[in-house]
Design a protein around this motif. Sequence first.
Motif, mmCIF file in Angstrom:
data_model
loop_
_atom_site.group_PDB
_atom_site.id
_atom_site.type_symbol
_atom_site.label_atom_id
_atom_site.label_comp_id
_atom_site.label_asym_id
_atom_site.label_seq_id
_atom_site.Cartn_x
_atom_site.Cartn_y
_atom_site.Cartn_z
ATOM 1 N N ALA A 111 -2.315 2.356 7.966
ATOM 2 C CA ALA A 111 -3.605 1.665 7.939
ATOM 3 C C ALA A 111 -4.351 1.965 6.644
ATOM 4 N N MET A 112 -4.338 3.248 6.252
ATOM 5 C CA MET A 112 -5.093 3.618 5.059
ATOM 6 C C MET A 112 -4.443 3.059 3.798
ATOM 7 N N LEU A 113 -3.104 3.007 3.782
ATOM 8 C CA LEU A 113 -2.430 2.474 2.601
ATOM 9 C C LEU A 113 -2.678 0.968 2.477
ATOM 10 N N THR A 114 -2.684 0.255 3.593
ATOM 11 C CA THR A 114 -2.972 -1.173 3.514
ATOM 12 C C THR A 114 -4.388 -1.392 2.992
ATOM 13 N N LEU A 115 -5.303 -0.538 3.441
ATOM 14 C CA LEU A 115 -6.672 -0.626 2.941
ATOM 15 C C LEU A 115 -6.699 -0.418 1.427
ATOM 16 N N ALA A 116 -5.938 0.589 0.982
ATOM 17 C CA ALA A 116 -5.923 0.887 -0.447
ATOM 18 C C ALA A 116 -5.400 -0.304 -1.253
ATOM 19 N N PHE A 117 -4.346 -0.948 -0.777
ATOM 20 C CA PHE A 117 -3.808 -2.096 -1.506
ATOM 21 C C PHE A 117 -4.805 -3.258 -1.518
ATOM 22 N N ALA A 118 -5.503 -3.430 -0.406
ATOM 23 C CA ALA A 118 -6.516 -4.487 -0.378
ATOM 24 C C ALA A 118 -7.598 -4.203 -1.406
ATOM 25 N N GLN A 119 -7.958 -2.916 -1.533
ATOM 26 C CA GLN A 119 -8.990 -2.560 -2.516
ATOM 27 C C GLN A 119 -8.496 -2.778 -3.940
#
Lengths: 632, 238, 263
Positions: A416-424
Motif C-alpha cells: 500500500a505504501m509503495l503504491t502511494l509512493a509511486f502515485a506521488q
Amino acid sequence: MSLYVVQFLTGLANAASLFLAACGLSVIFGVTRIVNFAHGAFYMLGAYVAFSLTLRLEGVVGFWAGIFLAAIIVAAIGALLEMLLLRRIYQAPELFQLLATFGVTLMVQDIVHMIWGAQDLVGPRAPGLQGAVQVMGLPVPTYDILLIILGPLVLGALWLLMHRTRWGVLVRAATEDRDMVAALGVNQKWLFTGVFTLGIFLAAFGGALQIPRTAVNHLMDLSIIAEVFVVVVIGGLGSITGAFLAAVLIAELNAFGILVLPGISLVLMFLVMAVVLVLRPWGFLGKPVSTDAKTIGETTRPWHPWSPTMAVLVAASVLLAAALPAVLGPYGLSIGAQILIAVIFAMSLQFQMSTGGLDSFGHAAYFGLGAYGAAFAIQWFQLPMELALIVGPLAGLVGALVFGWFCVRLSGVYFAMLTLAFAQITWSIAFQWVEVTGGDNGILGVWPSEWASSPAAFYWLTLAAAVLTVLILRHLVFSPFGYRLRGVRDSSVRAESIGISRQRTQYVAFAISGTAAGLAGALFAFLKGSIFPDALAIPTSIDALVMVLLGGVATVSGSVVGAIVYTMATIWLMSETDLSRLVLGGFIVFLVVAFPQGIVGSLSSFTSGSLERWRGRREASRPVALSAEASR
Amino acid sequence: MSAAIKLDVGKLNSFYSPAQILFDVGFTVGSGEVVALLGRNGAGKSTTFKSLVGLVGRREGEIRFEGEEISRLPTYEIARRGLGYVPEDRRVFGELTVEENLEVGRQPPRDGVTTWTPERLYELFPNLAEMRKRPGGQMSGGEQQMLTISRTLMGNPSLVLLDEPSEGLAPKIIEQMADAILKMKKEGLGILLSEQNLHFARLISDRAYILEKGRIRFSGTIAELEANEAVRNQYLAV
Amino acid sequence: MSNAPLLEVENLSKSYGGVQAVSGVTFSLMPGEMLALIGPNGAGKSTCFNMVGGQIPSNEGRVRIFGRDVAGLSPRQIWRLGVGRTFQVAQVFKSMTVRENVEAVFASHQAGWGLLARAGKAHRAEAEAVLDLIGMADFADRPCADMAYGDVKRLELAMALANDPKLLLMDEPAAGMAPMERIELMALTARIAKERQIGVLFTEHDMDVVFAHADRIMVLNRGQLIAEGEPEAVRNDPQVRAVYLGEGLVYDQAAAAGKASVR
C-alpha cells in the motif's frame, strides 16, 4: 567543499524533525498495527499550537515551555482520538485504518483553517539561538546545531525507554502479540493509549521544533506524511533505529538533491525508496510483518456469477440508465457521465483489491496517466478522440507495468505504501515538469470528437465503456485466471505449490487494473475538457478506496453501487457546505466505524453472517458443520 | 471437595458470531487437581479456554473463580486474579529474551499461592537457565513450551489453563512436560489442560471431561474413563 | 512395481550462518512407499523437506526426482514434474467452495493466460473425479470456510492429488486433527499411495500415526540421519530412544508393536 559540509549539516538538522515524526509513526505501528495517516496532521497541529503559545510566552523559558506545552496539548488530543476512534477499529483491515486516519487528516485541515486562517504564519526565533556558528567559513544557524544534537539524544532516550523499563518491555511484547499480553494481566487498552500518545507527542514536538525555521502552513501535513512514509518504509516499520538512519538518508538526499537536481528532488526520494524496497523488502531494520494481517478482500462466502434473475435486473438497470438522456438536461448528463467514470475507476480498483487482495493506496497514478495520456495524444499528436481513448488506457497499462514490477514484490501495508509512493512520483512529475505537462496550469482543450460532443452522446459513450468494463472484469473473476488470482490471495503458499506464480499472477492483475483505471482517466479528461495534476493526487486515490469500501470489499462488483452513491454524495456536499473536508472526513470515519463491509457487503452479511471476519475471526475455531461421522 | 473448588463453570455458551461454539458447558477444577478436557479438534476445547479468559467474541453463563463471578471481566483483570492461561500455539514473544518474556508475565505476589521467581522457574525447567538472554524466536518448540508455561507462572496464578501442552512436541519432551506439570500440582496449583494425546492426559490427570460439538459428554475420574471403552470409542476413538 | 526410486537424495547439506542445519543426508523413496521423517524439533526435518520441495536451495548434495536433478528448480517447476505437497497448517483457498478449490488446481496448469474461459465449466468433471477419489463428492458445493478442519485437511490432500502426482510430500499431515481423523486421513493416503504407486515422504510428531502407517522410518538428529529402517527396528534403537522417543509413555506401545509384529 565547505558548501557541501554546510549542506550536510543542514541535512542533519532537517533529519531531526523528520526522525521525530517518523519514529512516532513507527512506534505506533509497531504496537497498534495502525499506519497513522493522521500523523502529519498532528505534526502540523504541533507547529500551529506552538506558534500560538510562543507568541504569548516570552524569553528562553517561555519559548521552550511553549514548544513542550504544544507537544503535550497535541498529544492529549491524540490520546482522545485513540480512545474515541482507534479503539473501535484495531481489528479492522489495515486499509480501513489508513482511511479512517486519512479522514481525520481532512477534518484537521478544515479545523486548522477555521482557527488559524489561510495565510502562512511566521513564528518567533528561539531566544538565545538566533545566531550562527561559523563552519569552514560559512554560517550554520545555532538552532540547527541544537537539532543535530537532539536527534541522537531522542534516539538514545527511546532505546532506554524500550529496553530498560518494564513499560518498554511490555510495549515490545504487545508489538508481537497484544492478546497474549492481556492474558498475562496487562491492561493493554492503556498500553495502546500510552503508545499512541507518545507517538503523537513526538510528531507534535517535531512540528513545534520547526517554527523557528520555516513558516507554519497548511501543506505541512501532507508533505511531511509522504516523507514520513518513505522514512518509515525505508527504515523498516516498527524500528526506531531504522527510522533514524532513514531520516538521515532522506534528509541528506533532499539537501544534496536540491543542489544536483533542483525540481525533481521529490522523485529522487521515492526512487531511493523503490530501490531499497526491492533490495530489502522490509527496509533497513524491519522484520517481515506477520502475514496474519487481514487482507481486505478476504471473504469466506464463495462468489458466484450472476443468477439469471440478477442478470435480468442488471440488464434492466442498464436500459434504464440508457434512457436517462430523455429526462436529464446537459448538467444532469455530465454528472451522469462523471458517475459512470467513477464506476469504471472504482471497479478497476475493486478488481485489484477484492479479487487480487492487493490494497492499493495510489490508484490515482493510473487514472492520472490515462488522463494525461489522452491529453498528450490530443495536444502533441493531434490524434482524434477515438485513438486518444486507446492511448489513455495504454498509458495506464505502461505505468502499471513499470510500477507494478516493483510493487508485486511486496505485500500488505508495504505494498500500500509503495503504491502511494509511486502515485506521488507521478504527481510530482506532472506538477514539476511544467514544459511538458503544463504544471499547475494543466492541459486544456481536450475535447471529444464531433459525434460524441453532445452531452447525451458522451453520456452514452461512458455508459458503454462502464458496462463493458464491469462485464469484462466480472468475467475475469470467474475465468481460470481469476481462480488463480483468488487462490494467490487466499493462500500464496498453496498457490505456489500447485504451480501458480504469485508475482506473475498479481502482476497481470495489476496491469489489467491499471489499464481500466487509465480508461476512466481518459474519459475524465474528455468530460472536463482539461486535466490538472490534482487527478494524480492522494485524494483521488482515496476517492476510489472509499467507493470500493462503500460498495463492499468482499463483493465482486459492489463498488458500482459505491461509486454511484459516493459521487452523488460528494457533488451534493460540495454544493451545500464550505467545510467540505470536515464533512467528508467525518463521513469517511463514520463509514469505517459503522459499515466496515460497505453497503453491499453489510447487506449480504445479514444473510451470510460473514461479519465474523470483522470480529477477529483469526482466533475463531470454525463452526463444525460436518462431524467426522457425517463426512464418512 | 467443594471447599477446594477453584474454578466453577456453569452453563457457559460462547459465540463467534453468528455461530455458537459452546453449549451449556459446565465443569469444576479444584486446587491441587489436574483436570483434562478431552475431545476432537473443533470440539470446542480452545474456545472453552479462550472463553474463560475473555478472548472470544461473546460468552454467556457463569464462570466463578475463587468464588467470584469473572465472566464480565476483561482479560487482564482475570489474569490479575490468578487465572493463568497458556495458549495452544505457545505465543512466546520472539523478539524478547527469555528474561524479558518472564518479565512481561510478572505480577505481584498473591496470598496463599506459590510466588514464582525466574530462579525458581529455572529449577523447574533447567533448559531455560542456560538461555536467559536468548530471544524467544530462536528457541526450539519444546523450549518455547517451557517458556510459555514459565511466563504464565510468573503471574503467580492459583489455577493454570494449559491448552494442548503436548502438541507438536517430541515424545521425550512430552515426558519432561508431564514431570513439570506434576511438580506444579505439588505446589498446590489447580490445572486444567486440553489434550488430544490421551496417553499423556492419562499420565498426569486426576479427572477428565469430554467435549464434543461444544457440549460436555462425559465427566469422571481417569480410572472411570479407562474403564469406559464405549465413551472412549465414541468421542476419542484412539 | 518398478524398481527405480522416485526420489533419490544424496549427501544433502544446508547451513545457516555457520550452523549446520542438515548434513550429509542420503536416502531414497520407492513407488508406493510411505517413508516417515521424524526427529526432535530443530533436527532439520523442515529444512530437509523444503530442500526436496524446492523452497530452500541446498548448499551441497543432490536431489533427484524421477531421475532428474532438481537443483535450481522452483517449487512450481517441481510441482509440474508431478510432486504434490501438503502443509502442517492446511493451505486451501478458503473463499471458494470445495469444488472450486480443486478446479483452481486445474485452472493453474491450463496453457495460456486463462483470461477467456469460464473456469467453473471447464474443469468440473475432472474436479469431481478427484473429490470422488477422496470421498468428498457430496460436499462439492459447500463453502470451504464451513468445513471442519479434518475435512479441510482432506481437501488439501485432494488438491495435492489433483495433478496426478507420483510423489507426495506431506509436512505433519496429522497436526491439529483429532485422533480418529488422523487415522482416517493416513489410511486414505496409504490406500491411494498403494493403488497409484505414489511415493509418500512425510514428517510427523504423532508416533501413533508414524508406527501405524510408515513402511520405513528415518530419524534425524542435529541435522544427521541417526537411524533408518523398518518401524520396529527404529523403535528399539537405543540411540533413537535416547534422543527422541524417550520411555514410550506417550504413544501407543501396543499399536506400534502390533503393527511391527504383523510384518
